[in-house]
Design an enzyme around this catalytic site. Structure first.
Site, mmCIF file in Angstrom:
data_model
loop_
_atom_site.group_PDB
_atom_site.id
_atom_site.type_symbol
_atom_site.label_atom_id
_atom_site.label_comp_id
_atom_site.label_asym_id
_atom_site.label_seq_id
_atom_site.Cartn_x
_atom_site.Cartn_y
_atom_site.Cartn_z
ATOM 1 N N HIS A 291 38.262 49.235 32.791
ATOM 2 C CA HIS A 291 37.633 48.712 34.008
ATOM 3 C C HIS A 291 36.144 48.438 33.780
ATOM 4 C CE1 HIS A 291 36.582 49.451 38.498
ATOM 5 N NE2 HIS A 291 37.152 48.264 38.405
ATOM 6 N N HIS B 162 29.228 42.880 39.410
ATOM 7 C CA HIS B 162 30.174 43.322 40.443
ATOM 8 C C HIS B 162 29.673 43.023 41.846
ATOM 9 C CE1 HIS B 162 32.044 46.133 43.270
ATOM 10 N NE2 HIS B 162 33.121 46.011 42.518
HETATM 11 O O1 G3P Z 1 40.119 44.292 39.296
HETATM 12 C C1 G3P Z 1 40.406 45.559 39.777
HETATM 13 C C2 G3P Z 1 39.200 46.216 40.393
HETATM 14 O O2 G3P Z 1 38.091 45.972 39.584
HETATM 15 C C3 G3P Z 1 38.949 45.716 41.788
HETATM 16 O O3 G3P Z 1 37.917 46.398 42.456
HETATM 17 O O4 G3P Z 1 35.589 46.648 43.235
HETATM 18 O O5 G3P Z 1 36.256 47.569 41.032
HETATM 19 O O6 G3P Z 1 36.058 45.115 41.360
HETATM 20 P P1 G3P Z 1 36.395 46.424 42.006
HETATM 21 MG MG MG Z 2 36.687 44.376 39.443
#
Ligand code: G3P
Ligand code: MG
Length: 249
Positions: free
Chosen positions: A15, A57
């Site tokens: 992630h 992000h």
């Molecule tokens: O792509 C999965 C996840 O990253 C979605 O939530 O807020 O971490 O971008 P976020």
């Molecule tokens: Mg994400």
């Protein structure tokens, strides 16, 4: 529906590059995720004012850079100068915001897979989907295409319009019939749900719709075990130092 086992992407996905162990969505994070054995990365991609796809992000710059304000108001030449590492820890001082092109080059060199989450600024959904998909169509050279994903239906629609060949996944915070219908209408190959959304019933419904099933963000042993037992195709995790990734298929 596709047969189980022929999903070509690694099951474990890092992630934002390396979770929280390095500044999120930077090349340093990708390098750390790679050093931990990860061969697929999720990252958040948006556009600068002048249309450059880059990794960030939040809509605003403050949390993860030394900059201020809405990122979409600034040109790439300004954004590219910002320190995007010091907020995390001193050893990452001077780390920059990567362009999508930087990340595509990293994946080419390291032979890695990529999940590009379209993270448009409000009102910028269609431009983001269109420009990011077009950029990937031009620049991606590996046989396994990047997986596009988004919470934004408009961004996925725009991406499908210019690059129908790129696989798409709809992100959902909660499972719903409406979400499942949207994923089908958008021609998605995958549904990517917040991990608590998956149970026997939702897995059956999504499988019956011919979709691949991914979950974010899987950080606990119990959750990982439950999701693996449900047969999920992909798990997006922050815990790259805890979960050993499966070998690349
Ligand atoms: O792509 C999965 C996840 O990253 C979605 O939530 O807020 O971490 O971008 P976020
Ligand atoms: Mg994400």
């Amino acid at each position: 529906p596709p047969a189980p086992g022929d999903w070509p992407y690694p099951r474990w996905i890092a992630h934002r590059g390396a979770g929280t162990l390095a500044p999120e969505n930077t090349l340093a994070a990708f390098a750390l995720g790679h050093a931990h054995g990860y061969r697929m990365f999720e990252c958040d991609v948006r556009l600068s004012a002048d249309g450059q796809p880059f990794l960030l992000h939040d809509d605003r710059l403050e949390r993860t850079t030394e900059g201020q304000g809405e990122a979409v108001d600034q040109r790439w030449a300004e954004l590219a100068r910002l320190d995007a590492g010091s907020w995390h820890s001193p050893r990452y001082a001077g780390e920059r915001l990567p362009s999508l092109a930087d990340v595509v080059e990293f994946c080419r060199q390291q032979e890695c897979a990529l999940n590009v989450e379209l993270k448009p600024a409000p009102g910028d959904e269609a431009r983001t989907g269109r420009e990011v998909a077009a950029a990937l169509t031009r620049s991606w050279t590996r046989a396994l295409p990047p997986l596009l994903s988004s919470f934004s239906v408009a961004a996925l629609e725009a991406a499908a319009g210019v690059a129908p060949q790129l696989p798409r996944g709809l992100l959902l915070e909660a499972f719903s019939d409406e979400g499942l219908g949207l994923a089908r209408r958008l021609g998605c190959v995958a549904l990517i749900c917040e991990q608590r959304a998956w149970d026997g019933s939702t897995v059956r419904q999504a499988r019956a719709a011919g979709l691949r099933l991914l979950a974010y963000t899987v950080n606990e042993d119990g959750d990982a075990a439950r999701l693996l037992a449900l047969g999920l195709d992909g798990l997006i995790t922050d815990r790259i130092d805890h979960f050993p990734p499966c070998p690349v298929a």
